[in-house]
Design a protein around this motif. Structure first.
Motif, PDB file in Angstrom:
ATOM      1  N   TYR A 269       0.848  -1.197   0.000  1.00  0.00           N
ATOM      2  CA  TYR A 269       0.000   0.000   0.000  1.00  0.00           C
ATOM      3  C   TYR A 269       0.883   1.246   0.000  1.00  0.00           C
ATOM      4  N   TYR A 270       0.724   2.075  -1.031  1.00  0.00           N
ATOM      5  CA  TYR A 270       1.376   3.384  -1.087  1.00  0.00           C
ATOM      6  C   TYR A 270       0.318   4.452  -0.813  1.00  0.00           C
ATOM      7  N   SER A 271       0.620   5.393   0.037  1.00  0.00           N
ATOM      8  CA  SER A 271      -0.311   6.487   0.315  1.00  0.00           C
ATOM      9  C   SER A 271       0.363   7.820   0.019  1.00  0.00           C
ATOM     10  N   LEU A 272      -0.363   8.697  -0.663  1.00  0.00           N
ATOM     11  CA  LEU A 272       0.116  10.057  -0.912  1.00  0.00           C
ATOM     12  C   LEU A 272      -0.425  10.945   0.201  1.00  0.00           C
ATOM     13  N   ILE A 273       0.476  11.497   0.992  1.00  0.00           N
ATOM     14  CA  ILE A 273       0.114  12.308   2.152  1.00  0.00           C
ATOM     15  C   ILE A 273       0.375  13.777   1.837  1.00  0.00           C
TER      16      ILE A 273
END
Length: 463
Positions: free
Chosen positions: A269-273
């Protein structure tokens, strides 16, 4: 109703400026001064909107009246009337062009914003009064409410460029075979002057766990970055430690990318914060004031100016985490990876007694598994089993140089472990090694500074 509310706000604002600000300015509580500063910003914005609203309503009425007059004069044929009609037409065209060119906000939208902010300001005023009236620690709730309302104000004034994700999962799940179909922000972060962007990464057999850990690592990357940014400006204004929990106020997930590895049964899982600079600046300052640190507003301004670099510390940490996940996937089979993933989740959930037997099973089959020894050392540290923790740390340190990407965190973790046990010389050596590998590891920097202070106070000399 709107007119009544507007009149009430104007009266409150006038009374506030006339009577309250001078009295508040003498207050010894820096938090009240901070509140006054933000309230002044809100009132200034309201006045700007009201002025713009009045101008646009006036122009709209004027254009409408001129249009009606021009239409009424169409039937007349005198040269004088024709000249007036042409002039009216030119004025209408000029006003319309100016409105479109200047991209003026629709006056109806301005009216809606005024109405919303007037209600917010009333709540901010009430929160300020409660903060001043209540005793500590009860007034902390009022301070939190004030900050919450100001964040709402900022969202109205400066809407986000990308809406944050709603509750639940909004993504296109890809198998590992299609992992090359990645969003552009995984190779180059969005370039936006209002915001800073960070990427979090995690893997787990459970999608909610992968999501939570990915968002956490992204927020920690943001925290580390802002801490480093403020280090110089806060050098003479107070410590940077209170920053750790600040990002919960201003960081949010705005996009994600998820792949599924059929071999291991794990989600990556990659999340853009996203961190809004202005909100981060104010939230950070607020937390400092909560912790009794009255630093000047100028000390927080670097947050608005700093830029992410392609190969900065946060980017290097993300690359390291990706490499570690890839290597773990190559080294472990599906059953071993699941045990490791479950053990890691148990350790992170502060359940080390569940993690330790799983990690020992994996390491019995894969004795060269670096992350296995690292996690085992951390788990034993949680249970305060000193000798097993020490042995696991030594195994991890011995394996680290052979990793595809060097990892400074093991030297910082082991150095901190020894520092807590007053083994200053070996602790300092490990922390210096961490900083040799990664000079921007601020955790290692602070641990080494503490080690040197303790050594000086205890007159410790190292060979």
């Amino acid at each position: 109703m709107i007119q009544t509310m507007s009149t009430l706000i104007k009266v409150i604002g006038f009374m506030y400026l006339l009577f309250c600000l001078p009295a508040y300015a003498d207050s010894a509580d820096p938090m009240l001064s901070y509140f006054d500063e933000l309230l002044k910003t809100c009132y200034a914005q309201l006045e700007t909107w009201r002025s713009s609203y009045q101008w646009q309503v006036t122009l709209t009425i004027m254009v409408g009246v001129m249009g009606l007059v021009a239409a009424a004069l169409q039937g007349l044929s005198s040269n004088y009337v024709k000249i007036i009609t042409v002039v009216f037409g030119l004025i209408i065209s000029a006003v319309t062009y100016a409105v479109n060119t200047l991209e003026m906000t629709n006056y109806k939208q301005i009216s809606l914003s005024i109405s919303k902010v007037e209600k917010i300001v009333l709540k901010m005023e009430a929160a300020r009064l409660n903060y001043k009236t209540f005793k500590k620690p009860d007034n902390e709730l009022a301070a939190e409410e004030f900050q919450k309302q100001y964040a709402r104000f900022q969202t109205i004034v400066d809407p986000p460029d990308i809406e944050p994700l709603k509750a639940g999962y909004q993504f296109s799940l890809l198998s590992s075979a299609h992992a090359q179909d990645t969003p552009p922000w995984l190779t180059r972060l969005p370039d936006n002057p209002k915001n800073l962007y960070f990427v979090g990464i995690a893997d787990s057999a459970q999608l909610p766990d992968a999501q939570a850990q990915s968002i956490y690592t992204g927020k920690m990357a943001a925290t580390q970055f802002i801490r480093e940014t403020l280090q110089a400006s806060m050098e003479n204004s107070g410590p940077v430690d209170p920053l750790v929990d600040t990002l919960a106020r201003s960081a949010e997930e705005v996009d994600n990318h998820i792949t599924y590895d059929e071999k291991t049964g794990l989600y990556r899982y990659y999340s853009l914060i996203r961190v809004n600079r202005f909100q981060a600046q104010n939230s950070t300052r607020f937390v400092y004031l909560q912790n009794g640190i009255d630093s000047p507003a100028a000390a927080f301004e670097p947050i608005n100016a700093v830029q992410r670099q392609d190969n900065d510390y946060a980017a290097r940490r993300l690359h390291l985490q990706e490499q570690q996940i890839d290597q773990t996937s190559r080294m472990l089979d599906a059953e071993q990876y699941k045990k490791f993933s479950d053990a890691r989740q148990a350790r992170r959930a502060n359940e080390p007694h569940q993690a330790i037997p799983l990690l020992k099973e994996v390491l019995a089959q894969q004795p060269a598994f670096y992350l296995g020894w690292f996690n085992l050392a951390l788990a034993y540290s949680q249970t305060r089993e000193e000798q097993p923790a020490r042995q696991a740390y030594k195994q991890a340190v011995a394996l680290e140089p052979a990793q595809p990407v060097r990892d400074s965190s093991i030297y910082n973790a082991y150095g901190h472990f020894l520092l807590e046990r007053h083994e200053y010389c070996e602790s300092s050596r490990l922390l210096e090694q961490a900083l040799t590998l990664e000079p921007q590891n601020t955790l290692a920097q602070r641990n080494l500074e503490k080690a040197k202070r303790d050594m000086s106070q205890n007159a410790v000399q190292c060979q």
